[in-house]
Write an enzyme that holds these catalytic residues in place. Structure first.
Site, PDB file in Angstrom:
ATOM      1  N   PRO A 150      -3.932   2.595   6.454  1.00 53.79           N
ATOM      2  CA  PRO A 150      -4.006   3.333   7.723  1.00 53.79           C
ATOM      3  C   PRO A 150      -2.836   4.262   7.972  1.00 53.79           C
ATOM      4  O   PRO A 150      -2.022   4.032   8.863  1.00 53.79           O
ATOM      5  CB  PRO A 150      -4.065   2.215   8.752  1.00 53.79           C
ATOM      6  CG  PRO A 150      -3.306   1.098   8.127  1.00 53.79           C
ATOM      7  CD  PRO A 150      -3.511   1.194   6.641  1.00 53.79           C
ATOM      8  N   CYS A 151      -2.777   5.328   7.215  1.00 56.27           N
ATOM      9  CA  CYS A 151      -1.689   6.265   7.411  1.00 56.27           C
ATOM     10  C   CYS A 151      -1.822   6.968   8.762  1.00 56.27           C
ATOM     11  O   CYS A 151      -0.868   7.557   9.246  1.00 56.27           O
ATOM     12  CB  CYS A 151      -1.641   7.280   6.283  1.00 56.27           C
ATOM     13  SG  CYS A 151      -3.152   8.213   6.061  1.00 56.27           S
TER      14      CYS A 151
END
Lengths: 172, 172
Positions: A141-142
């Site tokens: 989950p950048c």
DNA sequence: GGAAGTCTCGCGGTTTTCGGACATGGGAGT
DNA sequence: ACTCCCATGTCCGAAAACCGCGAGACTTCC
């Protein structure tokens, strides 16, 4: 300059509220890449970098993986947590990406906090760069990393999607 | 920047009239490298380049490969022709190396002829360079290429060995 | 004259080097 | 409040250096 270690990856496509995503898995069911369909060429580039010599063929991802992605977009935002991912990249990048998966859905971190979390509090910018090079969007989950002043700053799939994902996770 | 695709290679040592040689094979019985023991560090370097991430362990090469090498040095100079080799390298380098194997034992070519053979008659010097970067000495017979005026010009394992190999092949 | 040695230059692919750019943030100066 | 500057790890492109050469011009020395 590459060596040839043949490996065949599977490329699947999944429809989502923010557009079609490309989902690449390997023979062992690990996710190797995930990106939005309108950035297909960039994903191919990343794949070539991280899995030199591998060939990619259209096909269907393992059912568990596909289902997890669909459940995530339907509102079960924790559905991705159990998936296995596999990437190339430098030591530093892998460290960053691992740290990303430790951020729970619904929360965010600043780039500074991210850098601190991996033990290099001063490598803030480098952490941001590594973040942007994440080959497995959403699952890693950048998008949960934002500027210290709350701005979203950037997202490889487009800021709009970043905003949508964060809202989606907060809603759930 | 490398990805991790674990692969274990086997490093064997064979005694020859020109000194001990190192013989690296993979799980499928293909030869991945061959060099003289006094240049071990260079070979390691080449291996790291051509098979990133692979680990090398001491062991015994497949009997057929070992035997072929021994037969070659005993006088059966064609013994290596049937062996399978596997390398990394650029398109150009692989083309050169393939062309090398087409030179029969007992004959020689000039660097110019080699360049012409691969369809780039003007890439003489580049061909020489690729020649020198051959990771599989003897089996891929880079020693059969000499200067246009008959001088031996160079050999990664030392000119003396080049001379010995050529004499050996001519004698047979 | 002519065989043999020297020098100079261009050839082309690869490797090395170097200078930017970048999805940031904190501190100092104005 | 606003601007400037700097740290940090990595990638990317451009430019330059490197060579296991060879052809042609030029000497040298019989």
């Amino acid at each position: 300059m590459r060596n040839a270690q043949p490996e065949t990856l599977t490329l699947d496509r999944v429809a989502t509220p923010v557009g079609e995503v490309l989902l690449v898995t390997d023979g062992e069911g690990a996710v190797r890449a995930l990106d939005f369909a309108d950035y297909e060429d960039r994903m191919s580039r990343l794949l070539r970098r991280h899995a030199p010599g591998a060939t990619v063929a259209d096909g269907r991802a393992p059912e568990g993986v596909r289902a997890a992605v669909e459940r995530y977009f339907s509102g079960d935002v924790r559905a991705l947590d159990g998936l296995t991912v596999r990437t190339g990249g430098t030591e530093f990048q892998r460290t960053v990406w691992k740290a990303l998966r430790a951020i729970p859905a619904g929360e965010t971190r600043t780039y500074g906090q991210l850098a601190a979390a991996i033990g290099s509090p001063r490598a803030v910018r480098a952490a941001g760069l590594a973040n942007g090079q994440n080959p497995i969007a959403v699952i890693v989950p950048c998008h949960r990393v934002i500027g210290a002043n709350g701005t979203l700053t950037g997202y490889a799939g487009g800021i709009e999607r970043k905003r949508w994902l964060l809202d989606h996770e907060r809603r759930a």
